[in-house]
Design a protein around this motif. Structure first.
Motif, short mmCIF file in Angstrom:
data_model
loop_
_atom_site.label_atom_id
_atom_site.label_comp_id
_atom_site.label_asym_id
_atom_site.label_seq_id
_atom_site.Cartn_x
_atom_site.Cartn_y
_atom_site.Cartn_z
N VAL A 282 0.84 -1.20 0.00
CA VAL A 282 0.00 0.00 0.00
C VAL A 282 0.87 1.26 0.00
O VAL A 282 0.64 2.19 -0.78
CB VAL A 282 -0.94 0.02 1.22
CG1 VAL A 282 -1.73 1.32 1.26
CG2 VAL A 282 -1.89 -1.17 1.18
N GLU B 10 1.22 4.11 -2.97
CA GLU B 10 0.98 5.53 -2.75
C GLU B 10 2.19 6.37 -3.14
O GLU B 10 2.03 7.45 -3.74
CB GLU B 10 0.63 5.77 -1.27
CG GLU B 10 -0.71 5.20 -0.86
CD GLU B 10 -0.96 5.30 0.64
OE1 GLU B 10 -2.07 5.69 1.03
OE2 GLU B 10 -0.01 5.00 1.41
N TYR C 86 -1.09 -2.89 -7.53
CA TYR C 86 -2.49 -2.91 -7.11
C TYR C 86 -3.16 -4.20 -7.58
O TYR C 86 -3.52 -4.36 -8.73
CB TYR C 86 -3.22 -1.70 -7.69
CG TYR C 86 -4.57 -1.44 -7.04
CD1 TYR C 86 -4.69 -0.55 -5.99
CD2 TYR C 86 -5.72 -2.08 -7.48
CE1 TYR C 86 -5.92 -0.29 -5.39
CE2 TYR C 86 -6.94 -1.86 -6.89
CZ TYR C 86 -7.03 -0.97 -5.85
OH TYR C 86 -8.26 -0.73 -5.25
N LEU D 48 -8.00 4.44 -2.03
CA LEU D 48 -7.04 3.71 -2.86
C LEU D 48 -7.63 3.37 -4.23
O LEU D 48 -6.93 3.41 -5.25
CB LEU D 48 -6.60 2.43 -2.15
CG LEU D 48 -5.75 2.65 -0.88
CD1 LEU D 48 -5.59 1.34 -0.12
CD2 LEU D 48 -4.39 3.22 -1.24
#
Length: 407
Positions: free
Chosen positions: A114, A118, A144, A165
Motif C-alpha cells: 500500500v 501511494e 495494485y 485507494l
C-alpha cells in the motif's frame, strides 16, 4: 514488490493479506480476521503517521458496546506480542507507543504494498517527464492487485481506505489508457483494461475494452463483448444499461455498418440470434438497448398508421404491495414474471427487463382498456406459476405522451 535487506516484514494488503519474513510466509493465527491482527494491520497501514488509542478503539470496536475499551486494546497488544513469539519471531514490542500515539516498532521495519503504491502514485503526479511518469504509473498498476484487506472489507475503517485507494487506481488506469492510446499500443491497452475489469467488473471498464476493439476494427468482437456486458448487468445485478453503455451501443451500431457480410451470415444474425427462436411463440423479449430501438421505430410508424401504442411498466411487489427485499426470492419471481409476460401477450408485442423487479412492455394497436386486460392476464398467469400471493403493480402511458416536446 521485491524483498530487500532494509525491511524485517514484507506485507501485502491489496487483494490479499500476507506477511513474509526472511523469505518465508508468516501465519499469525488460524483466523485472519482476529482483532489483534486488525490492530496490527491498522497501525502498519498508518505507518509514521501513527494512531491514537481513541482512533484504534473507534476502528476496532465501532460496532461493539464495550465497557472498558482501554483494557481491550491493551489485551490485543498482549495477544499480538505473545503470538509473535509463539510462531518463532523474536520478542519485541512490534507496536510501540510514544506520547500516547502508536507506531510500528522501528526494531522491525515494515515494507508494504500500500505504501509503495501511494509513493509511486505521488511520484507519477509530481513528475514532469512523461516516460518517468509512465514508469511510475506502470509500477503502481502492477502493485495494485485488488481491494484492501478483502476478508475484512466491510469494516468501516477499511471501507474508507478502500475508497481512497480505488480512486488512485482509477486515476492510474485512466492516465495509462490515454498514454497507450496516443502510442497506439493496443496490446498494453488490452492488458490494462482486462486487469481493471477483473478487479472491478461493474465499473464500466468493459466500455474501455470495447473502445479498444473498435479502434482496432474488430467490430464483431466489440458487439459480442457489449452483449455480454449487458447480460451481466441484467442477470447478475438486475439493472438496465447505464447511459455510458447506451452511448457505447450507439457507437458500435454505427461502426458495424462498415464491414460487409454474406446474405447467409446476415440471415443467421437476424433469425438465429440466441433467444429469438425461443420467443417465436409469444411476445418478443429483447435487451433494453434493442427495446429502445423498437420504441423509436414504432413511434415513427405511429405517424403513418395512426395506431395507438402504449408503454407498460410492471413492478413486482409482495402481497402487501411493498417491494420484495429478499433478493433470492426476487430473482426467482422475476424469472417467472418474464415467462408470464411472454405467454400473456401477442407475438407483435415486445418487452424487456428494466431492473431486477421491473419489466417494460410495448403494446401496439391497443387502448387503455386493453392495457387493463393485459395486466390482468399477466397477473393471472404469474399467480398460476408463483402462487396467489404474487402481485404486480403497473403504470401505463401512451408512447406519444412520453415523446419529448420538440423545441
Amino acid at each position: 514488490m521485491k524483498e530487500d535487506d532494509q525491511a524485517f516484514f514484507y506485507v501485502r494488503m491489496l487483494g490479499e493479506f500476507s506477511i513474509s519474513c526472511g523469505g518465508r510466509e508468516i501465519i499469525l493465527g488460524r483466523k485472519s480476521t482476529s482483532k489483534f491482527i486488525q490492530l496490527l494491520q491498522f497501525v502498519w497501514l498508518r505507518g509514521k503517521k501513527g494512531v491514537t488509542k481513541e482512533q484504534l478503539t473507534q476502528a476496532l470496536y465501532d460496532r461493539s458496546d464495550l465497557s472498558d475499551s482501554n483494557n481491550s486494546v491493551n489485551n490485543l497488544l498482549y495477544q499480538l506480542r505473545k503470538q509473535m513469539v509463539k510462531i518463532g519471531l523474536p520478542k519485541g514490542e512490534y507496536i510501540s507507543r510514544v506520547n500516547g500515539v502508536y507506531f510500528p516498532d522501528d526494531q522491525f521495519p515494515v515494507r508494504m504494498d500500500v505504501h509503495e503504491f501511494e509513493k509511486l502514485m505521488d511520484r507519477a503526479e509530481q513528475s514532469v517527464d512523461e516516460r518517468e511518469k509512465c514508469s511510475c504509473y506502470e509500477e503502481a498498476f502492477e502493485l495494485y492487485r485488488g481491494e484492501l484487506l478483502p476478508t475484512i472489507c466491510t469494516e468501516i475503517w477499511v471501507m474508507a481506505e478502500n475508497l481512497r485507494l480505488k480512486t488512485l487506481f482509477e486515476l492510474c488506469v485512466q492516465w495509462l489508457g490515454n498514454y497507450y492510446k496516443k502510442q497506439s499500443d493496443y496490446n498494453a491497452l488490452e492488458f490494462l483494461f482486462e486487469r481493471a475489469v477483473h478487479l472491478y467488473p461493474y465499473d464500466n471498464w468493459q466500455i474501455c475494452q470495447i473502445e479498444v476493439l473498435l479502434d482496432k476494427g474488430e467490430y464483431k468482437q466489440a458487439m459480442m463483448l457489449y452483449n455480454k456486458m449487458v447480460r451481466r448487468y441484467s442477470d447478475e445485478m438486475g439493472l438496465p444499461p447505464t447511459p455510458e453503455m447506451l452511448e457505447c451501443y450507439e457507437r458500435i451500431s454505427q461502426m458495424t455498418l462498415h464491414f460487409d457480410g454474406e446474405m447467409d451470415e446476415i440471415r443467421q444474425k437476424i433469425w438465429e440470434y440466441p433467444g429469438n427462436l425461443a420467443n417465436s411463440r409469444g411476445a418478443y423479449y429483447c435487451s433494453f438497448s434493442g427495446f429502445v430501438d423498437i420504441c423509436h421505430m414504432v413511434s415513427r410508424n405511429m405517424e403513418r398508421s395512426g395506431k395507438s401504442v402504449f408503454l407498460m411498466l410492471c413492478t413486482l411487489v409482495d402481497y402487501e404491495g411493498k417491494l420484495i427485499s429478499n433478493q433470492e426470492k426476487l430473482k426467482a419471481r422475476s424469472a417467472l414474471l418474464k415467462k408470464a409476460i411472454n405467454k400473456s401477450l401477442r407475438k407483435g408485442d415486445a418487452y424487456t427487463q428494466y431492473s431486477n423487479s421491473q419489466f417494460l412492455i410495448l403494446l401496439v394497436g391497443t387502448d387503455r382498456e386493453d392495457c387493463v386486460l393485459v395486466h390482468r392476464r399477466i397477473c393471472r398467469k404469474l399467480k398460476e406459476m408463483a402462487g396467489n400471493r404474487a402481485e404486480i403493480e403497473y403504470v401505463v402511458s401512451s408512447l406519444e405522451e412520453l415523446q419529448p416536446v420538440a423545441m
